[in-house]
Design an enzyme around this catalytic site. Structure first.
Site: not given
Ligand SMILES: [Ca+2]
Ligand SMILES: [Ca+2]
Ligand SMILES: [Ca+2]
Ligand SMILES: [Ca+2]
Ligand SMILES: [Ca+2]
Ligand SMILES: [Ca+2]
Ligand SMILES: [Ca+2]
Ligand SMILES: [Ca+2]
Ligand SMILES: [Ca+2]
Ligand SMILES: [Ca+2]
Ligand SMILES: [Ca+2]
Ligand SMILES: [Ca+2]
Lengths: 200, 200, 200, 200, 200, 200
Positions: B96, B139
């Site tokens: 990611s 996140k």
């Molecule tokens: Ca990241």
């Protein structure tokens, strides 16, 4: 996920393969790109050893048969090759992406377009034979879900297709091959991609 | 900890990413630097294999598309690149950070400033596609705690944002992208950092 | 053991760090030396991967910021660097020796003397930030036992010092820093060691 | 076994060390030889990582201090070095052969004779300090059995000798050192071996 | 099996060794060959690390003592060396093939014939000493079964032979040695093999 | 499967071997190809260490005996060699493909045709001896199923054939050999393949 759909053929060096995992069939993309260099070959995408060997085999086959494929043998010394298989979090292995890898590399080095809506699965040998692979039924179902219209398989996988109920095969055209050269003839168009990079 | 806060954009080659661990979301910094050399690529920060592959992919993408990005292809042979992800005691893995890594490298090689208060998360492919990633809710919360104002995500992660209660999203602006080139346009300013190093 | 005492600053490239192990705090010496060569970097002292990464980071930071540190960028190509951490039988790991390593390398390449009776502990980042580390109380006690008078720490470790009973801190002076450049200013004297080797 | 006895000093590059294993103390021989080459360093003798690091440290120390030792810095680029510790079937590890290794290498490169009936044990540091090691009593007994007359130790191992009953020490002379340079002065004679090879 | 019999000395570079395994003693062949190259050393035959180290030691000894052996030091840079120990399916380890390996390599580089009906077992050191090895009784019985007539051993293995019933030793001649140079004198004939390759 | 049948001899560098696995005997193909390069040797096909060593041994034998085989020693420096054993998903190991590998490589470098309907199994040594291997009965049955007509074996495997009921051997011709050179004489035709590549 849109990432699990066929995604067009605008870019050279990208071929759609078919994978078979414990949770069913899936499509996967073989992505290749070239950059000026000295022939380094980089592999990414969480690939196991057998799959890495398939990639090596694909590139070595192209090198050994460059003349038959209309490639200048020197290009392999002047360009670095990167082959990636998304998605990085998923471990991948096995020999069945062999023909997709060789086709993707051939497209990258010739900049020829890959046929639209096409997927393929099959092991390659150094002589250029295409060997049958497993998980055919699951792979076919995945191809349909991803809007694939044509599929290339080893002639030795025909019996696996014959065992599938015809209803599942509707809208799919199969190409059974013996030799890798047939795959390239079927998969690569004569036209180049837009704005091809100049390979020499 | 101040180390868990966004820390400005004065330095080229530093981008804020978003990580998702067993103890929740966190921001992380992708730091890159260049030194005269022959193109060696050094990775530090206790990175797992998938994350190292993301970094390789990011650099190879830039090499293969240097022209489109306005980079002289030769810079990659004349500079060594170091990519580090603090904090060294924490193992990190997964794909990611791909778009953060590619953006950080693009900033380092162009010396263009990175937009202020911006974070991003997304996997990259060799074609330049941005793929969705997991842990979006955690996140986003971590980004807010760290005073982030804008976030870049894959269009395929929009559905994850839509599922989050609007109250949590207040003060955050989202950019949904399909291609890596959009990330670079969004994240890199036209202006260079102060005292840019001369890359050639 | 005399080997667990501070041992002077007559030699360039030697810096006192602070370690924290399961049996308490300890001082350790970061030793560096240069020999004519082509830039090979050798690490010894039974170092774990994170600690090796810290050393790589320290050297790469110096290479990328050689100008700001008054170093000729070419020295890194003309000298081999060896970094050793006695005692070889003891495994060592973690990022907390980062600032000691960078300071030791900076002393070796500049041949500047390291300040007397000084120790330090802190993680470094590629941007040059100094991050807080653990085991502060144990490390401080070990520093006192070893006759250390001044200690450099990350500003984010100030809160750990504030929690220690003042009696334990008597005779110790603390320097809290944010950036690596402050460490070098604090730790390296303007004067060179006796009989400096000529680095170019 | 005669192989467990001191075996003379006719050959340059061979030094007697002292080992300590689960079955007691033993002497061991550090053997080094040079052959024309480009500076390759080969280690054999079933050595563990710490012992290999000691050997690296010994060679790097000589390279960094070649001038002080009267060696031309270029010899290290023109000769390959092999360091072997018989007996190959026995795994060996630990830092205590450090001073034997450095002395053996110094003898090989200078072709100076090693003092007769001498053994040594001690860890080295990159600064050239000699650190204390373990198993002193067992090592001393083994040295006596092997007809050793003089032993070099770190000053910090003096306390271990002081604890041994004087009867066991009869006929042995001890040299306590702080710095590696003292070891070389004690161990290497001014005279060269017969038929020295010409090192340059 | 005929493969377990002594097989003549028509070819340079082949020496008969003696092995000792859990199922008894056996002979083994050390085969070496040279091909034009740059000094690469290739080892095959399912060899363990200790046995590989013996081979390295053997070759390095020859390099370091080329003059004494009448070899031009440059041959080692102009030829690749391959050392193989049949049979590939059987793992092999230990230092006892050291003298066979060194003799085989010396024969290959000099093209001198190896004495007929000769076998040997012993560890080598970098100084050229021959050390005793284990399994002597089993090895001797295996040598007899294979029609070996002469055996070279370390002088320190004489006591093992003395313990064997004389009846078993009938027809065998033993050579006890201290130094490797004695082995070469005993094992290599002055005459070269037929059609020697020209080594330079 | 057609892939388990003998597949003709139109291509240079392909030889049929015989394998023995836990599920019985099988034929396998040793495929080799050459591409312009600097002598790199690439092995694929999921090969274990013993089988990789056999391949190394085969190539090194050809290099060391190039003259006897009518090969110019320089070809090995001017061509890269790839050896592959389909099928990639099946792990393979053991020394018994040695003679097939050496024959395949000899065919690739000479471009001589391989005899039709021929298979072989046997270990090679560096001297060129052919050693017996296991699983003979299972391998012979597999060869018959695959339409093989002639089989090359080590003379030491003759006793294994003699133990098989004659009915099973009908239609098979056996060649028992001692030396590798006999294998090449039996297996390689004087005629070259169609469109041979020019090796120099
Ligand atoms: Ca990241
Ligand atoms: Ca998928
Ligand atoms: Ca596939
Ligand atoms: Ca954090
Ligand atoms: Ca200590
Ligand atoms: Ca520290
Ligand atoms: Ca011993
Ligand atoms: Ca010792
Ligand atoms: Ca045997
Ligand atoms: Ca032996
Ligand atoms: Ca099969
Ligand atoms: Ca076989």
């Amino acid at each position: 996920h849109s990432k699990d759909k066929y995604q067009g053929n605008d870019v050279a060096g990208v071929v759609t393969g078919l994978a078979w995992t414990s949770v069913g069939g899936d499509i996967l993309f073989i992505e290749t790109s070239l950059s000026k260099g000295k022939g380094k070959f980089t592999l990414t995408g969480n690939l196991g050893n057998v799959m890495k060997e398939s990639a090596t085999l694909a590139l070595e086959y192209l090198k050994a048969h460059s003349e038959a494929l209309g490639l200048d043998a020197e290009v392999f010394e002047n360009w670095n090759v990167h082959l990636h298989v998304p998605e990085g979090a998923t471990p991948k292995d096995g020999p069945s992406a062999g023909i997709s890898m060789m086709t993707a590399l051939a497209s990258a080095f010739t900049q020829r377009k890959v046929k639209r809506n096409l997927a393929m699965t099959g092991e390659i040998t150094l002589r250029g034979r295409v060997l049958p692979v497993g998980g055919i039924k699951e792979k076919i179902l995945a191809a349909k879900r991803a809007d694939i219209k044509e599929i290339i398989l080893s002639i030795d996988n025909k019996k696996d297709i014959d065992e599938i109920d015809a209803a599942y095969l509707k809208g799919l055209k199969f190409h059974y091959v013996t030799e890798m050269i047939e795959v390239i003839d079927l998969a690569l168009l004569k036209t180049k991609v837009d704005n091809p990079i100049k390979i020499s």
